[in-house]
Design a protein around this motif. Structure first.
Motif, PDB file in Angstrom:
ATOM      1  N   THR A 153      44.961  39.033  32.714  1.00 35.86           N
ATOM      2  CA  THR A 153      43.478  38.181  32.684  1.00 35.86           C
ATOM      3  C   THR A 153      43.071  38.228  30.935  1.00 35.86           C
ATOM      4  O   THR A 153      42.904  39.279  30.543  1.00 35.86           O
ATOM      5  CB  THR A 153      42.808  38.072  33.537  1.00 35.86           C
ATOM      6  OG1 THR A 153      42.261  39.888  33.567  1.00 35.86           O
ATOM      7  CG2 THR A 153      43.317  37.547  35.037  1.00 35.86           C
ATOM      8  N   ASP A 184      42.303  36.532  41.048  1.00 31.17           N
ATOM      9  CA  ASP A 184      43.211  35.659  40.064  1.00 31.17           C
ATOM     10  C   ASP A 184      44.666  34.291  40.475  1.00 31.17           C
ATOM     11  O   ASP A 184      44.256  34.695  41.798  1.00 31.17           O
ATOM     12  CB  ASP A 184      44.636  37.045  39.910  1.00 31.17           C
ATOM     13  CG  ASP A 184      43.396  38.148  39.141  1.00 31.17           C
ATOM     14  OD1 ASP A 184      42.182  38.389  38.382  1.00 31.17           O
ATOM     15  OD2 ASP A 184      44.285  38.568  38.364  1.00 31.17           O
ATOM     16  N   ASN A 205      48.384  32.817  33.856  1.00 29.99           N
ATOM     17  CA  ASN A 205      47.450  33.806  34.599  1.00 29.99           C
ATOM     18  C   ASN A 205      45.969  33.880  33.924  1.00 29.99           C
ATOM     19  O   ASN A 205      45.506  34.175  33.177  1.00 29.99           O
ATOM     20  CB  ASN A 205      47.851  35.064  34.246  1.00 29.99           C
ATOM     21  CG  ASN A 205      47.319  36.410  35.628  1.00 29.99           C
ATOM     22  OD1 ASN A 205      47.289  35.916  36.617  1.00 29.99           O
ATOM     23  ND2 ASN A 205      47.448  37.127  34.803  1.00 29.99           N
ATOM     24  N   TYR A 206      45.352  33.543  34.789  1.00 29.01           N
ATOM     25  CA  TYR A 206      44.315  33.553  33.822  1.00 29.01           C
ATOM     26  C   TYR A 206      42.666  34.497  35.916  1.00 29.01           C
ATOM     27  O   TYR A 206      43.506  34.124  36.788  1.00 29.01           O
ATOM     28  CB  TYR A 206      43.391  32.456  33.771  1.00 29.01           C
ATOM     29  CG  TYR A 206      42.907  31.301  35.231  1.00 29.01           C
ATOM     30  CD1 TYR A 206      42.347  31.175  36.239  1.00 29.01           C
ATOM     31  CD2 TYR A 206      44.364  30.563  35.062  1.00 29.01           C
ATOM     32  CE1 TYR A 206      41.670  30.441  36.670  1.00 29.01           C
ATOM     33  CE2 TYR A 206      44.148  28.951  36.358  1.00 29.01           C
ATOM     34  CZ  TYR A 206      42.848  29.126  37.002  1.00 29.01           C
ATOM     35  OH  TYR A 206      43.123  28.271  37.684  1.00 29.01           O
ATOM     36  N   ALA A 207      41.657  34.571  35.233  1.00 29.72           N
ATOM     37  CA  ALA A 207      40.460  35.315  36.328  1.00 29.72           C
ATOM     38  C   ALA A 207      39.507  34.350  36.971  1.00 29.72           C
ATOM     39  O   ALA A 207      39.445  33.599  35.608  1.00 29.72           O
ATOM     40  CB  ALA A 207      40.028  36.845  35.713  1.00 29.72           C
ATOM     41  N   ASN A 217      38.574  40.775  34.216  1.00 29.98           N
ATOM     42  CA  ASN A 217      39.871  40.849  34.391  1.00 29.98           C
ATOM     43  C   ASN A 217      40.174  42.146  34.826  1.00 29.98           C
ATOM     44  O   ASN A 217      38.994  43.249  35.679  1.00 29.98           O
ATOM     45  CB  ASN A 217      39.381  41.211  33.177  1.00 29.98           C
ATOM     46  CG  ASN A 217      38.680  40.079  32.192  1.00 29.98           C
ATOM     47  OD1 ASN A 217      39.486  38.694  32.491  1.00 29.98           O
ATOM     48  ND2 ASN A 217      38.336  39.597  31.195  1.00 29.98           N
TER      49      ASN A 217
END
Length: 530
Positions: free
Chosen positions: A364, A402, A510-512, A516
């Motif tokens: 992330t 996430d 893929n991200y938060a 992170n």
């Protein structure tokens, strides 16, 4: 006749066949489109026996791909002109800013005295950029100049020691540059070249300029509303002389009424000429075609007397290196393959092909609310008439908040992936998002059974005859063993929209949403066209 004599006669009859087996065919058969994927705003040049093509990639990084071919049919990405245009809020997706639908547009490429020049506008920067290299395959390309003017859909021409750019929309202008393109020439030519007829629709853009024989030729497109995209040539015996027009390519193509237009013409060492023109082809994007060019009374007439052709014989030996504008990837190389581009500028410290051998790891890289404002989404072109994109995803390293998975990436999009709730539980989620700033709606949400899951998006751009699928639709699937697949009762109706201005891609993301620290691992990317 004796038996031995008969055998000798038979050998003489078949001997030419054996002897010809080692000969390289002198022609290559092109079945349009050249590659059924998004490669718009083509410009093509020849240097010796090599051909180079550049294209528009807008906001993707690295940007402005350089493709190479030896037969004008098979193309492969060999380089990019730049890594990123600016390290600013736009390319870092900060403060609500982005370059969607803007960025790098319509590169024009030329070679002069051993130096390659690439010129293009960046609409997010409101400037024109010039890059140069002496090694087009390996680079590096260097930023050579920045003009505080936007030369829209420019065509570059070197002519008798001078350099000019022809550009515009409707009103086509010519501007003189320094011979090495280091600046706009002070007190040089800067004036209207052609005032094209006013129409209701797209009026005269996509400029390409040539000096061939005794004429200057300007190629451009126009697209009357409710009619067909048309390629038109203008010619004059003097650069600043009076130009006369001629329609050189116009007609429906490949079952669509979009028409084929905008691109370049190029010759071969044998003196044959061809045009590389793109066609708007719905959700897959703007796809390149090749058309023969016949010079008729000094006009470059394309296709079959201006009608676009499906099958074209190219008088060049086949380039056996093949195509490389999209590809499968096992992520077993230490470097990303050139077919990949990031959505905007990547955070290089947040991805790796080395931390886990044979896997792509996406960490992330900042808190985001959606795929469209998340950093480090890795994209690749889709391809028609049908294709599917598949990954194997390991989510054991994801943190609460996430989200990771696959996205059919355009403004009107869908996703399938894994979300980690605040309490640490994981869900398999599919969502529909009907616009760039739209609120996602759940298609499916269920507990994740295993930390490793297979995800797939199936794209249908042009259905086969009798196929029940509709054109420009995408469906989602998941599996826990890679063999038995499940799909929700859903189909995305894909739309080519101008707020992104690109064909559909598959994005690995893929991200938060909370903080992170987490990561997702992708074992492979499989894509097959059929």
């Amino acid at each position: 006749m004796k038996k031995t004599t008969k055998l000798a006669v038979q050998l003489l009859l078949i001997l030419p066949v054996f002897l010809s087996c080692d000969k390289v065919p002198e022609t290559t058969i092109a079945i349009n489109p050249l590659t059924y994927t998004d490669i718009p705003d083509n410009d093509v040049i020849r240097v010796g026996n090599d051909y180079y093509m550049v294209s528009t990639t807008m906001f993707f990084c690295p940007g402005a791909p350089v493709m190479h071919s030896r037969d004008l049919v098979h193309w492969r990405i060999v380089n990019y002109i730049y890594d990123t245009l600016a390290d600013d809020d736009i390319y870092n997706l900060r403060a609500g800013k982005n370059a969607y639908g803007r960025g790098q547009w319509a590169t024009t490429i030329r070679e002069n005295n051993g130096v390659f020049y690439a010129l293009f506008i960046a609409n997010d920067q409101d400037k024109t950029f010039v890059y140069t290299t002496s090694d087009i395959h390996n680079g590096p390309w260097k930023r050579h100049a920045v003009y505080n003017r936007k030369f829209h859909d420019a065509g570059l021409i070197f002519d008798e020691g001078r350099a000019f750019v022809v550009w515009g929309n409707g009103t086509l202008r010519v501007t003189e540059l320094e011979p090495d393109l280091s600046a706009v020439k002070e007190n040089g030519i800067d004036q209207m070249l052609i005032e094209t007829p006013k129409i209701d629709g797209l009026r005269a853009e996509g400029t390409h300029m040539y000096h061939i024989g005794k004429y200057y030729y300007l190629l451009e497109i126009n697209w009357p509303r409710g009619n067909i995209r048309t390629e038109r040539a203008w010619r004059s015996k003097e650069l600043l002389g009076k130009y006369e027009p001629m329609v050189v390519l116009s007609g429906a193509f490949d079952g669509r009424g979009d028409g084929v237009a905008q691109g370049a013409i190029v010759d071969t060492p044998k003196g044959d000429w061809y045009a590389i023109m793109f066609q708007d082809h719905g959700a897959v994007g703007r796809i390149p075609t090749i058309q023969p060019v016949k010079w008729v009374d000094g006009w470059p007439i394309m296709g079959n007397q201006t009608a676009p052709m499906k099958n074209v014989t190219v008088n060049l030996p086949e380039d056996t290196e093949g195509d490389f504008v999209w590809a499968e990837d096992e992520f077993d190389s230490p470097e990303l393959a050139l077919v990949w581009q990031w959505n905007h500028m990547p955070v290089d410290s947040a991805w790796s092909l080395k931390e886990r051998a044979g896997w792509l790891r996406l960490r992330t890289a900042g808190v985001a609310s959606d795929v469209m404002n998340a950093r480090n989404s890795l994209t690749q072109r889709t391809v028609g008439p049908h294709c599917f994109s598949e990954v194997r995803l390991d989510v054991s390293g994801m943190f609460p908040g996430d989200r990771a998975g696959l996205c059919a990436f355009q403004s009107n999009r869908c996703t399938i992936g894994v979300e980690v709730k605040a309490d640490g539980t994981k869900e398999l989620v599919a969502q529909d998002v009907p616009g760039l700033r739209a609120v996602p709606s759940d298609i499916m949400r269920q507990p994740l059974e295993k930390d490793t899951v297979y995800l797939r998006i199936n794209y249908v751009f042009t259905p086969a005859e009798g196929e029940p699928s509709s054109a420009d639709t995408a469906t989602l699937s998941w599996s826990y063993d890679g063999e038995n697949w499940n799909s929700p009762a859903y189909a995305l109706h894909m739309k080519y929209t101008l707020d992104l201005f690109t064909g559909y891609r598959t994005a690995l993301y893929n991200y938060a949403t909370l903080g992170n620290g987490g990561y997702a691992d992708f074992d492979y990317f499989h894509q097959q066209a059929y």
